[in-house]
Design a protein around this motif. Structure first.
Motif, PDB file in Angstrom:
ATOM      1  N   GLY B 212       0.820  -1.222   0.000  1.00 54.77           N
ATOM      2  CA  GLY B 212       0.000   0.000   0.000  1.00 54.77           C
ATOM      3  C   GLY B 212       0.847   1.262   0.000  1.00 54.77           C
ATOM      4  N   HIS B 213       1.999   1.229   0.673  1.00 55.00           N
ATOM      5  CA  HIS B 213       2.885   2.409   0.656  1.00 55.00           C
ATOM      6  C   HIS B 213       3.420   2.661  -0.752  1.00 55.00           C
ATOM      7  CE1 HIS B 213       2.623   2.577   4.922  1.00 55.00           C
ATOM      8  NE2 HIS B 213       3.397   1.548   5.169  1.00 55.00           N
ATOM      9  N   ILE B 214       3.793   1.594  -1.447  1.00 48.98           N
ATOM     10  CA  ILE B 214       4.266   1.752  -2.831  1.00 48.98           C
ATOM     11  C   ILE B 214       3.146   2.327  -3.697  1.00 48.98           C
ATOM     12  CG2 ILE B 214       4.907   0.467  -4.924  1.00 48.98           C
ATOM     13  CD1 ILE B 214       6.670  -1.312  -3.250  1.00 48.98           C
ATOM     14  N   LEU B 215       1.936   1.780  -3.531  1.00 49.38           N
ATOM     15  CA  LEU B 215       0.813   2.247  -4.360  1.00 49.38           C
ATOM     16  C   LEU B 215       0.515   3.724  -4.091  1.00 49.38           C
ATOM     17  CD1 LEU B 215      -1.604  -0.828  -4.118  1.00 49.38           C
ATOM     18  CD2 LEU B 215       0.316  -0.427  -5.695  1.00 49.38           C
ATOM     19  N   ALA B 216       0.544   4.103  -2.832  1.00 47.88           N
ATOM     20  CA  ALA B 216       0.259   5.499  -2.494  1.00 47.88           C
ATOM     21  C   ALA B 216       1.344   6.417  -3.037  1.00 47.88           C
ATOM     22  CB  ALA B 216       0.128   5.652  -0.978  1.00 47.88           C
ATOM     23  N   ALA B 217       2.610   6.025  -2.840  1.00 49.09           N
ATOM     24  CA  ALA B 217       3.712   6.885  -3.286  1.00 49.09           C
ATOM     25  C   ALA B 217       3.748   6.982  -4.810  1.00 49.09           C
ATOM     26  CB  ALA B 217       5.042   6.357  -2.741  1.00 49.09           C
ATOM     27  N   SER B 218       3.369   5.882  -5.488  1.00 52.42           N
ATOM     28  CA  SER B 218       3.438   5.856  -6.954  1.00 52.42           C
ATOM     29  C   SER B 218       2.107   6.256  -7.602  1.00 52.42           C
ATOM     30  CB  SER B 218       3.827   4.446  -7.426  1.00 52.42           C
ATOM     31  OG  SER B 218       5.057   4.033  -6.883  1.00 52.42           O
ATOM     32  N   ARG B 219       1.054   6.424  -6.796  1.00 51.46           N
ATOM     33  CA  ARG B 219      -0.285   6.794  -7.288  1.00 51.46           C
ATOM     34  C   ARG B 219      -0.797   5.803  -8.330  1.00 51.46           C
ATOM     35  NH1 ARG B 219      -1.080  12.273  -5.725  1.00 51.46           N
ATOM     36  NH2 ARG B 219       0.830  13.073  -4.793  1.00 51.46           N
ATOM     37  N   VAL B 220      -0.731   4.523  -7.947  1.00 54.58           N
ATOM     38  CA  VAL B 220      -1.210   3.451  -8.814  1.00 54.58           C
ATOM     39  C   VAL B 220      -1.984   2.455  -7.961  1.00 54.58           C
ATOM     40  CG1 VAL B 220       0.645   3.640 -10.528  1.00 54.58           C
ATOM     41  CG2 VAL B 220       0.977   2.208  -8.484  1.00 54.58           C
ATOM     42  N   GLY B 221      -2.591   1.476  -8.612  1.00 56.49           N
ATOM     43  CA  GLY B 221      -3.255   0.383  -7.919  1.00 56.49           C
ATOM     44  C   GLY B 221      -2.542  -0.927  -8.209  1.00 56.49           C
ATOM     45  N   ALA B 222      -3.090  -2.039  -7.668  1.00 56.12           N
ATOM     46  CA  ALA B 222      -2.463  -3.332  -7.910  1.00 56.12           C
ATOM     47  C   ALA B 222      -3.490  -4.439  -7.835  1.00 56.12           C
ATOM     48  CB  ALA B 222      -1.363  -3.591  -6.883  1.00 56.12           C
ATOM     49  N   THR B 223      -3.224  -5.499  -8.585  1.00 54.29           N
ATOM     50  CA  THR B 223      -3.999  -6.729  -8.475  1.00 54.29           C
ATOM     51  C   THR B 223      -3.047  -7.863  -8.150  1.00 54.29           C
ATOM     52  OG1 THR B 223      -5.537  -5.933 -10.152  1.00 54.29           O
ATOM     53  CG2 THR B 223      -5.556  -8.294  -9.682  1.00 54.29           C
ATOM     54  N   LEU B 224      -3.336  -8.560  -7.064  1.00 51.88           N
ATOM     55  CA  LEU B 224      -2.514  -9.710  -6.676  1.00 51.88           C
ATOM     56  C   LEU B 224      -3.284 -10.995  -6.955  1.00 51.88           C
ATOM     57  CD1 LEU B 224      -1.048  -8.598  -3.199  1.00 51.88           C
ATOM     58  CD2 LEU B 224      -0.181  -8.127  -5.509  1.00 51.88           C
ATOM     59  N   ASP B 225      -2.570 -12.036  -7.304  1.00 55.21           N
ATOM     60  CA  ASP B 225      -3.154 -13.361  -7.490  1.00 55.21           C
ATOM     61  C   ASP B 225      -3.009 -14.126  -6.163  1.00 55.21           C
ATOM     62  OD1 ASP B 225      -3.686 -16.002  -8.011  1.00 55.21           O
ATOM     63  OD2 ASP B 225      -2.685 -16.004  -9.963  1.00 55.21           O
ATOM     64  N   GLY B 226      -4.150 -14.300  -5.469  1.00 54.67           N
ATOM     65  CA  GLY B 226      -4.115 -14.931  -4.146  1.00 54.67           C
ATOM     66  C   GLY B 226      -3.476 -16.303  -4.157  1.00 54.67           C
ATOM     67  N   SER B 227      -3.516 -16.964  -5.302  1.00 58.58           N
ATOM     68  CA  SER B 227      -2.951 -18.325  -5.363  1.00 58.58           C
ATOM     69  C   SER B 227      -1.430 -18.300  -5.513  1.00 58.58           C
ATOM     70  CB  SER B 227      -3.565 -19.096  -6.542  1.00 58.58           C
ATOM     71  OG  SER B 227      -3.092 -18.560  -7.772  1.00 58.58           O
ATOM     72  N   LYS B 228      -0.853 -17.111  -5.736  1.00 55.78           N
ATOM     73  CA  LYS B 228       0.593 -17.018  -5.963  1.00 55.78           C
ATOM     74  C   LYS B 228       1.360 -16.522  -4.732  1.00 55.78           C
ATOM     75  CE  LYS B 228       0.662 -18.094 -10.392  1.00 55.78           C
ATOM     76  NZ  LYS B 228       0.496 -17.054 -11.403  1.00 55.78           N
ATOM     77  N   ILE B 229       0.658 -16.094  -3.707  1.00 56.69           N
ATOM     78  CA  ILE B 229       1.347 -15.526  -2.544  1.00 56.69           C
ATOM     79  C   ILE B 229       2.216 -16.619  -1.891  1.00 56.69           C
ATOM     80  CG2 ILE B 229       1.057 -14.331  -0.329  1.00 56.69           C
ATOM     81  CD1 ILE B 229      -0.078 -12.795  -2.752  1.00 56.69           C
ATOM     82  N   PRO B 230       3.521 -16.397  -1.753  1.00 60.07           N
ATOM     83  CA  PRO B 230       4.377 -17.442  -1.176  1.00 60.07           C
ATOM     84  C   PRO B 230       4.163 -17.518   0.326  1.00 60.07           C
ATOM     85  CG  PRO B 230       5.673 -15.477  -1.607  1.00 60.07           C
ATOM     86  CD  PRO B 230       4.298 -15.187  -2.128  1.00 60.07           C
ATOM     87  N   MET B 231       3.740 -18.684   0.798  1.00 52.95           N
ATOM     88  CA  MET B 231       3.408 -18.829   2.214  1.00 52.95           C
ATOM     89  C   MET B 231       4.420 -19.729   2.909  1.00 52.95           C
ATOM     90  SD  MET B 231      -0.727 -19.142   2.113  1.00 52.95           S
ATOM     91  CE  MET B 231      -0.783 -20.316   0.766  1.00 52.95           C
ATOM     92  N   GLN B 232       4.748 -19.339   4.127  1.00 54.08           N
ATOM     93  CA  GLN B 232       5.573 -20.174   4.985  1.00 54.08           C
ATOM     94  C   GLN B 232       4.965 -21.586   5.061  1.00 54.08           C
ATOM     95  OE1 GLN B 232       8.317 -19.194   6.786  1.00 54.08           O
ATOM     96  NE2 GLN B 232       8.539 -21.144   7.879  1.00 54.08           N
ATOM     97  N   ASP B 233       5.794 -22.606   5.034  1.00 53.23           N
ATOM     98  CA  ASP B 233       5.308 -23.970   5.185  1.00 53.23           C
ATOM     99  C   ASP B 233       4.651 -24.173   6.547  1.00 53.23           C
ATOM    100  OD1 ASP B 233       6.292 -24.712   2.733  1.00 53.23           O
ATOM    101  OD2 ASP B 233       8.220 -25.425   3.546  1.00 53.23           O
TER     102      ASP B 233
END
Lengths: 307, 307
Positions: B212-233
């Protein structure tokens, strides 16, 4: 108000680039364009370094002046600062941060420091300032040689008087309070001493304790003339010399120089309206003697937090 | 043992000059030979940022790694640090400072930081580290543009798991404890990303909050793919994605880059053995969407100390 709001509302007044500051508040780090850079960190803890009930503005100004004094002692030119501020939820709710920021900003600007980063946390009230300054000709503590003269700026003992008989109901303009809450900026004088003095530091723990650091680093001794020590006006007569010798928190400069530099230094002191007093001489060997005063009668180690 | 003894015994291990460090511990300031210099300050308070009963060595190492992570996020090369340490008289008596120093020194040296100054004070247990690093090509937060890809290093959510179910009786090598107590150094990878990435930061408050800090500073939005988030085992299945998205304290890197840079970044990740996962895209407009996940169901503001 959350942490980010707090930073935005109170501590973002120096966001944006400035000469020497490429990036400021609001990124992972600030980025300075620095060259030789002097860095110093000081922590002030409520109840240890200042009375918790003191006005937040006073505390902020004192913190800036105390920390900046270390830059002066290196003959550095202030550039930037970071602030680590811990606050209790109660202090936070009562607007302590806003009042603190109200004292912080003018003090920083007076010092020539830009606030480029920091951290705000929940905890007991505590302030850690890290200050950075350009430092082309650092003046260290190890250059004092036998025959060099010892000088101090200003008058000593007033801050001790403010601590022994604290009276926050008095104006900050009261001379003792002023010594404690608004110790002097000696920045320009100190910078122009670079190249003329052989050792320098600021008097934070007391003249004898701090001069002791110069003697240890330079492996020399010293003799002071007890009748020459510049004392704050109106100290109680029975304690004036002891407070001037051992009272800390005055943040005046103590320096040594070859006798050939004295005239230049006196002219500089006159030009910048900084009182300078020659109080003694560096001698070969070890030890610190004060004529007309029995050092054995008191603790000259200065202030040690865990002593 | 007084304050000066404490500094001498525990925290003078980097006294003396070194490349880039002209003066170190023992003067009014340290003096760095710096050029463009990244500076960051972090405070860790006992009972807020770490369990007070944790081993002092662990706390020291975590403090160094957490603070160094900000240098990595700017693509800076660590140079020097100052330490402001507050200790209760009890902790002091019980040798806390010695044990802390025992963890501090190797962690600093692993990071490439020299301890050049600081302050020790009496107060509740609190650690403020200010770290400085050379930074020829700072990577800021404001360069993300629509069409840029979003990458993260490592796996997320493990530090949150360590906090939700703290178990200091476990070894620090337990995977969750390790994530919290020994967050990764990503320094070399980050430095070599400079010039290839358009924005970068470290994940301290949680992926969504920090992105969110990057998006605010860059004045852009983002879409993340929930299935791609790397999760701790081995996270609990019902909470794994939430912890990976919102759990802070992982200190992995999140960055954005033009698609043309992806192959180079992947090759670099492979060379340095740093896991990198592409998790989404920068889009025009505002807002942050995660496919397959209802953001409205949780607090995505991240960790705010006064929230």
């Amino acid at each position: 108000m959350g942490e980010f709001d707090l930073i935005r509302r109170c501590f973002s007044f120096h966001a944006g680039a400035a000469p020497g500051v490429l990036r400021s508040v609001g990124d992972d780090c600030a980025v300075l364009e620095a060259g030789p850079l002097a860095v110093s960190t000081d922590t002030l803890v409520a109840g240890v370094h200042f009375p918790p009930e003191a006005p937040a503005e006073w505390i902020a100004e004192r913190a800036v002046r105390v920390c900046t004094s270390d830059l002066a002692a290196m003959a550095a030119e202030p550039l930037a600062a970071t602030l680590a501020l811990s606050l209790t939820p109660e202090a936070f709710e009562q607007g302590w941060a806003e009042r603190f920021a109200g004292g912080l900003r003018p003090a920083l600007e007076r010092a020539g420091l830009r606030l480029v980063g920091g951290d705000t946390t929940r905890g007991s009230v505590s302030i850690t300032l890290t200050v950075m300054g350009r430092c082309e000709k650092p003046v260290s503590r190890d250059g004092a040689r036998p025959g060099h003269r010892i000088g101090v700026t200003g008058a000593l003992g007033g801050a001790r008087a403010a601590l022994v008989r604290p009276d926050l109901s008095r104006s900050r303009e009261h001379p003792f309070n002023r010594r404690y809450w608004q110790p002097p900026f000696r920045l320009e004088f100190a910078r122009r001493l670079a190249g003329r003095v052989s050792a320098m530091l600021d008097i934070s723990d007391g003249l004898l304790a701090d001069l002791g650091h110069i003697l240890a680093a330079s492996r020399v001794g010293a003799t002071l003339d007890g009748s020459k020590i510049p004392m704050q006006d109106n100290l109680p007569a029975s304690q004036a010399l002891e407070w001037a010798l051992t009272g800390g928190d005055d943040y005046e400069l103590c320096f040594t120089c070859p006798p050939a530099q004295m005239a230049d230094i006196e002219a500089l002191a006159c030009e910048l309206d900084v009182p300078v007093t020659w109080i003694g001489d560096i001698v070969a060997g070890q030890g610190l003697h004060v004529t007309g005063f029995d050092l054995a009668s008191m603790d000259i180690k200065g202030f040690e937090h865990f002593g």
